[in-house]
Design an enzyme around this catalytic site. Structure first.
Site, short mmCIF file in Angstrom:
data_model
loop_
_atom_site.label_atom_id
_atom_site.label_comp_id
_atom_site.label_asym_id
_atom_site.label_seq_id
_atom_site.Cartn_x
_atom_site.Cartn_y
_atom_site.Cartn_z
CD GLU A 143 -3.13 -0.70 0.24
OE1 GLU A 143 -3.39 0.49 0.01
OE2 GLU A 143 -3.74 -1.65 -0.30
CG ASP A 161 -9.45 5.49 -6.40
OD1 ASP A 161 -9.94 6.58 -6.03
OD2 ASP A 161 -9.19 4.57 -5.61
#
Length: 365
Positions: A143, A161
């Protein structure tokens, strides 16, 4: 004065020479140790490690590969090792001096959690601080490209996103076209509750953060500027109530479902639970074929945990390197962390520090 016998003179001389040698040796060792200490002191400590997804403004300082860098201007996603030079080169990063990583202290896993969070996790998951610390390291590497997951309670970014803002140690989102069931609203409500509100609300949590926004259907629309909202979330990094709220939300959204899926199959190991949590966080808990639910449905029916998990990792590897989930080869490396630990027999994630470091020693793209 009588002459000493030769035998006694030899012993005396040997003892004297031995003491002198020891003294010279100690002096030489002291000089070497002192020189090393002075050398270490001249090497600057490394700044915070560069993170591939982070946004850096002009003057930001990072480290990469044992070298410190400073940002020449706003930059994101540019690896300092390949995008740096002197200040006149127009590269986004200005290379600095070699640096030295701080020596890690003894690993006190429990110190990464408050006593209340430790008790909450033990009661609700059956896993302790050492196990959850290792799970979070394995989750955080793909991450944030770091094992230091505790740095990210105050993380906030819009990664474009269409899921709104991504926040904290498990990436809670405020929602958007690609996320119509965001968990960010629940996080702010939990923050209000953890802060002592009698009737906790999303609005109350936003107010405690000094942030502004409103619900538009299921989406939390933040009305602060991006820069201001980043700063307000960053300011919560060490807020105890925010940290507690983060874990309660994480549990409710991802951990609880992952535990249920493990236990109904008769699996209780920390490695399996962590693998399911990582999949749910990365790909969604339930829904289409790419979610944890979907991967589980294709992993067979074996009641032997190692057999089932071997199949699970194989099924997950088929779909992770997609634009939706991870940039190749990050996804397959993400799965390989867990599968390698299974092969090493590290299923309880206890006394596993060296192996956790080993399986996360890969380069993020």
């Amino acid at each position: 004065m009588p002459n000493l016998p030769m035998k006694k003179i030899s012993k005396a001389l040997l003892l004297s020479c031995g003491l002198l040698a020891l003294s010279l040796n100690a002096g030489a060792h002291g000089l070497a140790a002192g020189s090393q200490a002075r050398l270490d002191a001249r090497i600057a400590p490394c700044d915070a490690a560069w993170t591939v997804g982070a946004v850096y403004s002009a003057g930001s300082k990072v480290s990469y590969g044992g070298v410190n860098y400073s940002a020449a201007y706003w930059t994101q996603g540019n690896n300092p090792a390949g995008s740096s030079g002197a200040s006149a080169t127009a590269q986004p990063w200005i290379s600095g001096a070699s640096c030295q990583q701080a020596k890690a202290a003894a690993n006190d896993h429990d110190a990464n959690f408050s006593p209340a969070t430790l008790q909450f996790l033990k009661t609700n998951t059956g896993l302790d601080g050492e196990q959850w610390d290792n799970i979070m390291k394995l989750i955080n590497k793909p991450e944030q490209d770091s094992l230091n997951w505790t740095k990210y309670y105050g993380y906030c970014e819009n990664i474009n996103d269409d899921r709104g803002y991504t926040i904290g140690i498990f990436g809670a989102t405020t929602g958007g076209p690609n996320d119509e069931g965001p968990d960010g609203p629940a996080l702010f409500k939990e923050f209000d509750a953890a802060s002592g509100a009698a009737n906790p609300s999303i609005a109350g949590g936003l107010a405690r953060a000094g942030a502004h926004g409103n619900m538009q259907g299921s989406i939390l629309k933040i009305t602060d500027s991006k820069t201001d909202f980043y700063k307000k979330i960053e300011a919560l990094q060490n807020n105890p109530a925010w940290r507690e709220a983060m874990w309660h939300t994480f549990y409710n959204v991802y951990i609880k479902y992952s535990l249920q899926q493990a236990r109904q199959r008769g699996f209780t190991s920390a490695l399996t639970i962590g693998s399911f949590v990582d999949t749910a966080l990365n790909q969604g808990a339930s829904g289409d074929s790419g979610t944890l639910e979907g991967v589980l449905s294709r992993s067979g029916k074996s009641t032997d945990e190692k057999t089932f998990m071997t199949s699970f990792y194989a099924q997950r590897s088929k779909i992770v390197d997609t634009n939706q989930y991870n940039q190749p080869p990050n996804g397959k490396n993400r799965v390989k962390e867990w599968s390698t630990l299974l092969g090493l027999g590290e299923t309880d994630l206890k006394n596993a520090d060296a192996d956790v470091v080993k399986v996360t020693n890969w380069t993020m793209k």
